[in-house]
Enzyme design. Structure first.
Site, PDB file in Angstrom:
ATOM      1  N   GLU A   1      -4.176  -9.401   3.561  1.00  0.00           N
ATOM      2  CA  GLU A   1      -4.964  -9.052   4.754  1.00  0.00           C
ATOM      3  C   GLU A   1      -6.123 -10.006   5.000  1.00  0.00           C
ATOM      4  OE1 GLU A   1      -3.655  -6.923   2.661  1.00  0.00           O
ATOM      5  OE2 GLU A   1      -2.985  -5.104   3.667  1.00  0.00           O
TER       6      GLU A   1
ATOM      7  N   GLU B   1       0.830  -1.218   0.000  1.00  0.00           N
ATOM      8  CA  GLU B   1       0.000   0.000   0.000  1.00  0.00           C
ATOM      9  C   GLU B   1       0.860   1.263   0.000  1.00  0.00           C
ATOM     10  OE1 GLU B   1      -2.391  -1.604   3.289  1.00  0.00           O
ATOM     11  OE2 GLU B   1      -4.147  -1.061   2.107  1.00  0.00           O
TER      12      GLU B   1
HETATM   13  C1  3H9 Z   1      -1.687  -5.022   6.997  1.00  0.00           C
HETATM   14  O1  3H9 Z   1      -0.723  -4.721   6.362  1.00  0.00           O
HETATM   15  C2  3H9 Z   1      -2.860  -4.104   7.236  1.00  0.00           C
HETATM   16  C3  3H9 Z   1      -2.872  -2.876   6.363  1.00  0.00           C
HETATM   17  O2  3H9 Z   1      -3.508  -3.151   5.143  1.00  0.00           O
HETATM   18  C4  3H9 Z   1      -3.658  -1.763   6.980  1.00  0.00           C
HETATM   19  C5  3H9 Z   1      -3.170  -1.198   8.268  1.00  0.00           C
HETATM   20  C6  3H9 Z   1      -3.950   0.004   8.691  1.00  0.00           C
HETATM   21  N1  3H9 Z   1       4.091  -7.809  11.574  1.00  0.00           N
HETATM   22  O3  3H9 Z   1       7.335 -15.470   8.429  1.00  0.00           O
HETATM   23  P1  3H9 Z   1       8.691 -15.337   8.962  1.00  0.00           P
HETATM   24  C7  3H9 Z   1       7.443 -11.645  11.949  1.00  0.00           C
HETATM   25  S1  3H9 Z   1      -1.823  -6.532   7.750  1.00  0.00           S
HETATM   26  C8  3H9 Z   1       4.836  -8.202  12.615  1.00  0.00           C
HETATM   27  O4  3H9 Z   1       9.189 -16.380   9.879  1.00  0.00           O
HETATM   28  P2  3H9 Z   1       9.698 -15.543   6.276  1.00  0.00           P
HETATM   29  C9  3H9 Z   1       7.108 -13.112  12.134  1.00  0.00           C
HETATM   30  O5  3H9 Z   1       6.130 -13.296  13.118  1.00  0.00           O
HETATM   31  C10 3H9 Z   1      -0.270  -7.343   7.417  1.00  0.00           C
HETATM   32  N2  3H9 Z   1       5.682  -9.244  12.571  1.00  0.00           N
HETATM   33  O6  3H9 Z   1       9.765 -15.093   7.809  1.00  0.00           O
HETATM   34  C11 3H9 Z   1       8.448 -13.689  12.501  1.00  0.00           C
HETATM   35  O7  3H9 Z   1       8.650 -13.418  13.862  1.00  0.00           O
HETATM   36  P3  3H9 Z   1       9.485 -14.439  14.797  1.00  0.00           P
HETATM   37  C12 3H9 Z   1      -0.315  -7.986   6.091  1.00  0.00           C
HETATM   38  C13 3H9 Z   1       5.756  -9.905  11.427  1.00  0.00           C
HETATM   39  O8  3H9 Z   1      10.920 -14.993   5.635  1.00  0.00           O
HETATM   40  C14 3H9 Z   1       9.423 -12.831  11.695  1.00  0.00           C
HETATM   41  O9  3H9 Z   1       8.719 -11.633  11.352  1.00  0.00           O
HETATM   42  N3  3H9 Z   1       0.937  -8.716   5.899  1.00  0.00           N
HETATM   43  C15 3H9 Z   1       5.000  -9.557  10.308  1.00  0.00           C
HETATM   44  O10 3H9 Z   1       9.410 -16.985   6.194  1.00  0.00           O
HETATM   45  C16 3H9 Z   1       9.891 -13.498  10.430  1.00  0.00           C
HETATM   46  O11 3H9 Z   1       8.735 -13.923   9.689  1.00  0.00           O
HETATM   47  C17 3H9 Z   1       1.025 -10.059   6.013  1.00  0.00           C
HETATM   48  O12 3H9 Z   1       0.059 -10.739   6.271  1.00  0.00           O
HETATM   49  C18 3H9 Z   1       4.131  -8.455  10.407  1.00  0.00           C
HETATM   50  N4  3H9 Z   1       3.365  -8.043   9.385  1.00  0.00           N
HETATM   51  O13 3H9 Z   1       8.418 -14.827   5.686  1.00  0.00           O
HETATM   52  C19 3H9 Z   1       2.386 -10.633   5.777  1.00  0.00           C
HETATM   53  N5  3H9 Z   1       5.290 -10.411   9.300  1.00  0.00           N
HETATM   54  O14 3H9 Z   1      10.872 -14.451  14.224  1.00  0.00           O
HETATM   55  C20 3H9 Z   1       2.765 -11.512   6.913  1.00  0.00           C
HETATM   56  C21 3H9 Z   1       6.200 -11.267   9.789  1.00  0.00           C
HETATM   57  O15 3H9 Z   1       9.397 -13.800  16.131  1.00  0.00           O
HETATM   58  N6  3H9 Z   1       4.142 -12.021   6.835  1.00  0.00           N
HETATM   59  N7  3H9 Z   1       6.487 -10.969  11.062  1.00  0.00           N
HETATM   60  O16 3H9 Z   1       8.798 -15.754  14.709  1.00  0.00           O
HETATM   61  C22 3H9 Z   1       4.512 -12.983   5.961  1.00  0.00           C
HETATM   62  O17 3H9 Z   1       3.790 -13.434   5.115  1.00  0.00           O
HETATM   63  C23 3H9 Z   1       5.902 -13.547   6.134  1.00  0.00           C
HETATM   64  O18 3H9 Z   1       6.349 -13.223   7.421  1.00  0.00           O
HETATM   65  C24 3H9 Z   1       6.953 -13.001   5.123  1.00  0.00           C
HETATM   66  C25 3H9 Z   1       8.380 -13.443   5.557  1.00  0.00           C
HETATM   67  C26 3H9 Z   1       6.657 -13.624   3.755  1.00  0.00           C
HETATM   68  C27 3H9 Z   1       6.930 -11.512   5.052  1.00  0.00           C
END
Ligand code: 3H9
Length: 701
Positions: A129, A109
């Protein structure tokens, strides 16, 4: 700027170019400090007369994973992400975003609000999301449909799928691709903006017509899907405002976003997201894993074939051992069939398939496993057979080889004791079909060495599986809990609920299939064998429901024999089997039971309370490390409704006190089955939750 904002967002001037770098490991989530840093950086650069163009980029493995999900449910901190995105779009100077790696949710975004976008090789963009029970809340539903065709925007937003950079460019999400590293690409992009070769525009200024029929048919399609989650439908509703002036559309999007933020699905889905990661926190995490380049699988049944397929797909050279040449040939054909299926579904490239087939071998000689790094045994569930086999492996396999058993319930300590190297023996409990199901229970025996546990977890990651550490007990985490709550369904059946009512109540609750339909699918003979095995140790006070035994005695084993609880038509439709209804009536009469009615709510309450009770005992006994580990087992191996976050997450929603009250009420009918677990009573008395126990040993989730 505060010290923290300087650290996570920094500015660098290069002539007329203002570079803005996001550096918030591990995934550049857009927490408060990053939002403040971005807003501040734009203020500074807009005011600086030297600066003519602004380029945003990120460090590390992702441009940004989006909003910081750890902030959800807490009081909001300004500036909010939509305001930051609007600030970027409104910037008087052109702003270009350079994205690399995962660029998801709020991360995309931010980029959509910039005036041009460049994607680096390997970038993946998406608005996931809805998978968290939300919708893009920082302009995604308004800006994406302004850049790409409406159908594509609906599909990307309502599925949450990841879009590779090349596709994103051809759709119009990205303006160009670059092979450079992020900082250099940001400089190149800024120069291209300056020399006019990369055009810029404000996405919010683009006018689009939103076809109401396309919106209506997408909403209807999503409504039909089970379970009917609110988020994708609300996301489509938000998209319907994209034809309005951007300010109006953003207002509508925000209202729908906040509705979902307060709704019930968000917490459960984020808990499920966290569960997948929390299970990696094991005491053995610091141990150095052993390299696994080659493996042997013993047994060419459904399990062995699935395990061999999964190992091959993880890049491990695999040899499958069968007792006969024909058995080996059959297993070989099935493994190759699985790989061909993966090619057909677009999960595996054809050349890759050929390489995997070349890395696969079958044999009838156990001695061929002398040099492999790992052996996974998937033979008949019989202790004597397994201990005999492990004794042989002990003689054949090289020193340091990992010897794993895929047993579903047998004592791994006893299997290990058949070898002279108990430290190298572990349970790897795959779920069928093993190349598809994501759960892997890693069963740690008394003498298993830490590096073997660490190796199992690394292997699971290579196989893209969710590994959950389990101690040794009958059934480990999942099957032990299943064996308990499954009885609750049988008791309700005997007491008067029909199995169709029970299945329907649980399917409406969110399970893809109710317990009786599942039994038909798995094969009724499997449960029958387990009941016979456990009969000698069944306590005299335990109520026993013989309905399933009677069905098996009639030779009906479920779908594989054409009939079970249900009769099935070719289209997968089911109707209750009248012969089984007669068996149920006869069993009620034999037990002197006057059938009573159960409401769907009571069915769900009893079933879930039974599941939660045994889950609590599994945590109390130390079989699972944390409540969230039990949740992960059920989410990734037992089809537990993801939006409820797992049995113990669901337990917290009900509340320990209410659960204890329920158990005490049910215990008036059957005080042997319904006993309050000590841990649950403790939580009820202290006012605590299972989630408190997750956070006690972890980092705040
Ligand atoms: C959003 O954006 C809402 C908006 O539209 C509007 C707002 C107003 N936040 O997965 P990994 C942590 S909603 C905080 O193991 P990878 C994760 O918990 C968001 N922490 O690595 C982990 O922590 P830990 C929409 C986050 O390389 C560490 O980072 N976004 C977040 O296998 C490493 O992650 C999503 O839904 C986060 N957003 O994969 C994307 N994301 O080491 C969600 C990750 O303590 N994330 N962490 O266990 C993913 O899909 C994967 O983490 C990503 C990396 C592909 C990015």
């Amino acid at each position: 700027m505060t010290e923290q904002t300087q650290a996570v967002v920094s500015i660098e001037l290069e002539g007329a170019i203002g570079l803005v770098r996001i550096d918030n490991p591990p995934v550049n989530a857009l927490g408060a400090a990053v939002r403040q840093g971005l807003a501040q950086a734009l203020e500074t650069l807009e005011r600086d007369p030297q600066v003519q163009v602004v380029a945003l980029y990120g460090t590390g493995r992702a441009f940004s994973a989006g909003a910081d999900i750890r902030e959800f449910g807490k009081p909001p901190v300004d500036p909010k992400l939509p305001d930051v995105c609007n600030r970027i779009e409104a910037c008087a100077k052109p702003v270009v975003a350079v994205v690399h790696g995962p660029t998801f949710g709020g991360g995309l975004e931010v980029a959509l609000a910039a005036h041009a976008r460049v994607g680096l090789a390997g970038a993946r963009v998406g608005l996931p999301e809805v998978t968290l029970g939300l919708l893009p809340g920082a302009g995604g539903t308004q800006r994406l449909p302004r850049l790409i065709p409406l159908e594509a925007a609906i599909e990307i937003i309502s599925s949450g799928r990841q879009v590779p950079a090349e596709e994103a460019q051809s759709l119009g999400i990205l303006d160009r691709l670059s092979q450079a590293e992020p900082r250099q690409a940001a400089l190149d992009a800024a120069r291209a903006v300056l020399d006019g070769s990369l055009p810029t525009r404000r996405t919010g200024d683009i006018a689009v017509a939103i076809d109401p029929a396309t919106i209506a048919s997408a909403a209807a399609r999503l409504q039909k899907k089970r379970p009917a989650l609110a988020a994708p439908i609300k996301a489509v509703e938000a998209i319907s405002y994209a034809g309005h002036p951007i300010g109006e559309g953003l207002k509508a999007e925000r209202a729908l976003f906040l509705e979902l933020m307060d709704g019930p699905d968000r917490q459960g889905l984020i808990h499920a997201f966290n569960a997948e990661r929390a299970v990696k926190r094991i005491p053995e995490a610091g141990a150095a894993p052993r390299p696994v380049a080659s493996a042997g699988v013993i047994g060419g049944g459904t399990m062995g074939v699935g395990i061999a397929t999964a190992l091959l797909q993880a890049g491990i050279k695999t040899t499958l051992v069968e007792t006969s040449a024909e058995g080996a040939e059959r297993a070989r054909a099935k493994v190759i069939g699985n790989l061909d299926g993966a090619v057909k579904r677009g999960k595996l490239a054809a050349e890759q398939r050929d390489r995997l087939v070349a890395a696969f071998d079958t044999t009838t000689e156990l001695e061929k496993l002398a040099a492999v790094d790992l052996v996974v045994e998937a033979v008949f569930e019989d202790m004597a057979v397994k201990t005999g086999l492990f004794g042989q492996l002990d003689r054949i396999c090289k020193a340091g080889a990992i010897l794993a058993t895929n047993t579903s319930y047998l004592d791994v300590n006893q299997i290990a004791a058949a070898t002279s190297r108990q430290q190298n023996v572990i349970g790897l409990h795959f779920f069928s079909p093993a190349h598809v199901m994501r759960l892997l229970e890693v069963v740690v025996a008394e003498k298993t060495a830490p590096e073997i546990v660490a190796t199992a977890f690394e292997l699971a990651a290579r196989m893209k599986k969710v590994a959950v550490r389990s101690g040794v007990c009958d059934g480990f985490i999942g099957n032990r809990i299943l064996a308990h709550y499954r009885k609750a369904a049988d008791y309700m059946l005997l007491d008067g609920a029909s199995y169709e009512e029970i299945d329907r109540a649980l399917e409406d609750f969110g399970f893809a299939m109710g317990p009786f339909a599942v039994a038909d699918l798995a094969g009724l003979d499997i449960g029958w064998a387990t009941r016979k095995r456990k009969a000698p140790t069944r306590p005299a006070e335990e109520r026993y429901v013989a309905i399933a035994d009677r069905i098996c005695e009639a030779g009906w084993f479920g779908r594989k024999s054409g009939r079970g609880y249900y009769l099935y038509d070719d289209a997968g439709g089911r109707v209750p089997n009248p012969d089984v209804l007669a068996i149920v009536e006869a069993e009620r009469a034999a037990n002197g039971i006057q059938a009573r009615t159960f409401t769907p709510e009571e069915i769900v309450a009893r079933y879930m309370t039974a599941m939660i009770s045994e889950s609590a005992r599994v945590v109390e006994d130390g079989i699972a490390l944390h409540p969230i580990d039990v949740d992960a087992v059920f989410l990734f191996g037992y089809g537990f409704p993801r939006h409820l976050g797992g049995p113990l997450n669901h337990a917290d929603r009900i509340g320990a006190r209410q659960l204890v009250e329920r158990i005490e009420a049910y215990a008036r009918e059957d005080s042997h089955y319904w006993q309050t677990p000590g841990l649950l009573r403790q939580l009820a008395e202290s006012g605590g939750s299972f989630n408190d126990l997750n956070t006690a040993n972890s980092d705040g989730r």
